[in-house]
Design a protein around this motif. Structure first.
Motif: not given
Length: 130
Positions: A1-20
């Protein structure tokens, strides 16, 4: 079963990394990330995403309107969550008009993030069909 693929639009690098990293470590989703709406639009024109997480500014609202208007490869009903610093009554009305599924107010807790990610990934493939 494949994992869903999401797009995240976030200017803050640390927030992006934490979520990813959270999504990957918990096996929730694969996330393509971008720092702004200008960079996200070409991605949305080229690929389908199962859900979208957008940091809201005026360009973010325009990006949501593009998806909801059927102007991208994503289904117009693609689940969406937004992050915001504050949310006025007028903004709530606008987000409802755009059928946004979840709003995360900053600073958000990990539990709220996990709930938003679950909202973005829980819609069945049949519901996403064009």
């Amino acid at each position: 079963m494949r994992r869903p693929v999401l797009l995240m639009v976030e200017p803050d690098f640390m927030v992006r990394r934490t979520i990813v990293l959270t999504a990957r470590d918990l096996n929730i989703a694969d996330i393509h990330e971008t720092s702004g709406s200008d960079a996200a639009l070409p991605l949305l024109e080229q690929a389908h995403f199962d859900g979208i997480l957008i940091c809201i500014d005026e360009a973010g609202l325009d990006l949501i309107a593009e998806v909801r208007g059927g102007h991208t490869r994503c289904n117009a009903r693609t689940p969406m969550a937004v992050t915001m610093n504050t949310c006025s009554a007028a903004e709530v009305t606008r987000l409802r008009q755009l059928d946004v599924d979840n709003v995360l107010l900053r600073p958000f807790k990990l539990k709220a993030l996990l709930q938003a990610l679950q909202t973005l990934t829980s819609t069945s493939d049949a519901d996403k069909a064009v």
